[in-house]
Design an enzyme around this catalytic site. Structure first.
Site, PDB file in Angstrom:
ATOM      1  N   LYS A 168      46.591  35.856  22.329  1.00 53.71           N
ATOM      2  CA  LYS A 168      47.654  36.253  21.398  1.00 53.71           C
ATOM      3  C   LYS A 168      48.264  37.572  21.865  1.00 53.71           C
ATOM      4  O   LYS A 168      47.581  38.590  21.961  1.00 53.71           O
ATOM      5  CB  LYS A 168      47.082  36.400  19.992  1.00 53.71           C
ATOM      6  CG  LYS A 168      48.052  36.995  18.970  1.00 53.71           C
ATOM      7  CD  LYS A 168      47.345  37.272  17.647  1.00 53.71           C
ATOM      8  CE  LYS A 168      48.194  38.146  16.731  1.00 53.71           C
ATOM      9  NZ  LYS A 168      47.495  38.509  15.479  1.00 53.71           N
ATOM     10  N   ASP A 223      52.977  44.347  15.413  1.00 54.46           N
ATOM     11  CA  ASP A 223      53.075  43.491  14.236  1.00 54.46           C
ATOM     12  C   ASP A 223      53.450  44.324  13.020  1.00 54.46           C
ATOM     13  O   ASP A 223      52.609  44.976  12.410  1.00 54.46           O
ATOM     14  CB  ASP A 223      51.745  42.772  13.999  1.00 54.46           C
ATOM     15  CG  ASP A 223      51.814  41.839  12.802  1.00 54.46           C
ATOM     16  OD1 ASP A 223      52.934  41.521  12.358  1.00 54.46           O
ATOM     17  OD2 ASP A 223      50.744  41.422  12.321  1.00 54.46           O
ATOM     18  N   LYS A 259      53.977  44.975   6.369  1.00 54.12           N
ATOM     19  CA  LYS A 259      52.700  45.616   6.086  1.00 54.12           C
ATOM     20  C   LYS A 259      52.930  46.990   5.468  1.00 54.12           C
ATOM     21  O   LYS A 259      53.945  47.636   5.749  1.00 54.12           O
ATOM     22  CB  LYS A 259      51.911  45.810   7.391  1.00 54.12           C
ATOM     23  CG  LYS A 259      51.442  44.554   8.088  1.00 54.12           C
ATOM     24  CD  LYS A 259      50.752  44.909   9.394  1.00 54.12           C
ATOM     25  CE  LYS A 259      50.309  43.690  10.176  1.00 54.12           C
ATOM     26  NZ  LYS A 259      49.187  42.993   9.530  1.00 54.12           N
ATOM     27  N   ASP A 285      47.534  44.503  18.220  1.00 57.01           N
ATOM     28  CA  ASP A 285      47.660  43.094  17.853  1.00 57.01           C
ATOM     29  C   ASP A 285      47.898  42.204  19.072  1.00 57.01           C
ATOM     30  O   ASP A 285      47.926  40.989  18.936  1.00 57.01           O
ATOM     31  CB  ASP A 285      48.751  42.885  16.797  1.00 57.01           C
ATOM     32  CG  ASP A 285      48.421  41.740  15.854  1.00 57.01           C
ATOM     33  OD1 ASP A 285      47.221  41.435  15.702  1.00 57.01           O
ATOM     34  OD2 ASP A 285      49.346  41.143  15.290  1.00 57.01           O
ATOM     35  N   ARG A 327      48.934  32.995  14.666  1.00 56.00           N
ATOM     36  CA  ARG A 327      48.617  31.572  14.807  1.00 56.00           C
ATOM     37  C   ARG A 327      49.868  30.740  15.102  1.00 56.00           C
ATOM     38  O   ARG A 327      49.776  29.686  15.733  1.00 56.00           O
ATOM     39  CB  ARG A 327      47.926  31.078  13.534  1.00 56.00           C
ATOM     40  CG  ARG A 327      48.805  31.045  12.297  1.00 56.00           C
ATOM     41  CD  ARG A 327      48.019  31.048  11.013  1.00 56.00           C
ATOM     42  NE  ARG A 327      47.385  32.343  10.772  1.00 56.00           N
ATOM     43  CZ  ARG A 327      46.630  32.609   9.711  1.00 56.00           C
ATOM     44  NH1 ARG A 327      46.411  31.683   8.790  1.00 56.00           N
ATOM     45  NH2 ARG A 327      46.101  33.804   9.547  1.00 56.00           N
TER      46      ARG A 327
END
Length: 456
Positions: A224, A229, A236, A247, A310
């Site tokens: 990943k 992010d 966030k 990340d 994902r």
């Protein structure tokens, strides 16, 4: 940043390091001079595992280093020796493997000093045996490359920078490298990677490296690569965003493992795949409630834009499974749920190959690089159902989040043999051999497993 100066092949002189198992300390000290005995007593030396002390001669020169270790498996205590004064050292009558002790020494000496004007030199370790020295350097170079990638701030570790890192690796090992960038992701059928990354001014991309004899077993490693992010439109809070340079830690793990595999010359046909994106916010950011396409052909309803890892992995895993490799391994800083379940220092491991679970856990214990099997509990699959798409990208209920994330990924690998690691990728506290900051977790265990499977 890491360089190769910690382990050296020769030195004009080197101070000896004597490692003594804790329960043997009283026997050891009886054989020492009265001066050494008095010095250790007066200095308050407790002979605890990981503790070391400089021993001097009558002129006040350091002539030896005493290190206490817990037992014959306690190689990590050698990581504490990174606090030794500048100079060269060598091991003396080790009770454990020289290679393991040297690895811990070198990993403990790691410093990320890219942005620091003052770069303080650390201790060096003399490893005279060439085979041992090369084995240590291959491992340390791979793991420290991964640490460097994670520790680098997002401004200097975007999708292009990840591309540069993989490209450099390809050049070093004469591997093939290619990438699909920006809107070409749509043309070449990676719509989910494009959807997540399109809002950033730094174009999303899919990185691919291929190496090795095509007649060997196919091993595909996926990482990943979310370089930063923000959470997307489901933004966030500032506290949650502070560490999000890490990340892309999954890609750092994948790159580290790939480097190690190639440097050793493991008998595999290696494929490395990294979807590299920023999860940013702008007028064309993907939105909660959107339904996006995927390479697998499955439609995905976006329940939360902060469950983006994902989503990008789905396209990469679908590609990975298409040529039916012997094994697919993915690494991802995927869920906070895995950290809640297992803490920050124990990677969660999911696999559709039940016979691998116990082997990986036991190997991790042997390697002092633990991983912990978690269930692909099929009864939770309906938690990621969608009323308007084939599946949703997360379950908003909040329970079993690491499991539902793994079940989401499984949809894209099908029946291809697959192992998924949900990792922290960061040491929240300093441990012997493992400074605070970016960390490569579980890769030593995975490499040991791969050596067993593909060495002949």
């Amino acid at each position: 940043m890491h360089n190769n100066s910690t382990i050296v092949a020769s030195a004009d002189q080197a101070t000896l390091i004597s490692a003594v198992i804790k329960e043997n300390f009283n026997h050891w000290i009886e054989a020492q001079s009265a001066m050494t005995q008095n010095w250790l007593k007066s200095s308050g030396f407790k002979a605890e595992a990981g503790q070391f002390q400089l021993l001097m001669n009558e002129q006040g020169d350091v002539v030896e280093v005493l290190l206490i270790i817990d037992n014959e498996d306690d190689f990590w205590s050698f990581g504490n020796l990174s606090r030794l004064p500048e100079g060269c050292y060598s091991f003396n009558n080790l009770p454990i493997s020289e290679e393991l002790a040297a690895v811990a020494f070198a990993l403990g000496a790691y410093r990320f000093d890219r942005y620091q004007e003052s770069k303080k030199p650390g201790p060096q370790l003399l490893v005279a045996d060439e085979l041992t020295r090369n084995a240590v350097n291959r491992q340390v170079d791979a793991l420290c490359l991964g640490r460097d990638l994670i520790n680098t701030p997002a401004e200097d570790m975007g999708p292009q920078d990840l591309s540069d890192a993989v490209g450099a690796l390809a050049k070093e090992f004469k591997a093939e490298f290619k990438e699909v960038i920006g809107d070409d992701l749509l043309t070449e059928d990676y719509p989910a990677i494009h959807a997540v990354g399109r809002a950033s001014h730094r174009a999303p991309r899919l990185l691919e490296l291929n190496w090795g004899d095509k007649s060997h077993a196919k091993l595909t490693i996926v990482g990943k690569g979310v370089c930063f992010d923000s959470g997307g439109l489901d933004i966030k809070p500032s506290s949650g965003m502070l560490m999000m340079k890490k990340d892309m830690g999954g890609s750092a793990h994948a790159i580290a493992l790939a480097k190690w595999v190639m440097s050793v010359g493991l008998k595999v046909s290696l494929r490395l795949l990294i979807p590299a994106v920023d999860n940013a916010i702008s007028g064309n950011a993907y939105r909660p409630g959107d339904v996006i396409a995927t390479r697998k052909g499955l439609s995905v309803e976006i329940k939360n834009t902060d469950a983006e890892g994902r989503v990008v992995l789905g396209d990469a895993l679908a590609l990975a499974a298409e040529d039916k490799p012997a094994l697919v391994i993915d690494f991802a800083t995927l869920t906070g749920a895995a950290r809640v379940a297992l803490g920050t220092e124990l990677p969660a491991c999911f696999t559709n190959q039940r016979d691998i679970e116990t082997e990986l856990r036991e190997l991790g214990e042997d390697m002092a690089d633990p991983v912990w099997p978690m269930p692909l509990f099929k009864a939770y699959r309906n938690k990621i159902d969608s009323q308007i798409a084939d599946l949703s990208n997360c379950d908003l209920g909040g329970y079993g989040g690491a499991i539902t994330a793994a079940l989401y990924l499984e949809e894209f690998v099908g029946d291809c043999p697959w192992i998924h690691f949900d990792v922290m990728g960061y040491n929240k506290r300093a441990l012997p051999g493992r400074p605070e900051g970016g960390e490569i977790m579980g890769v030593r265990t995975v490499f040991a497993y791969l050596e067993q499977q593909f060495s002949v």
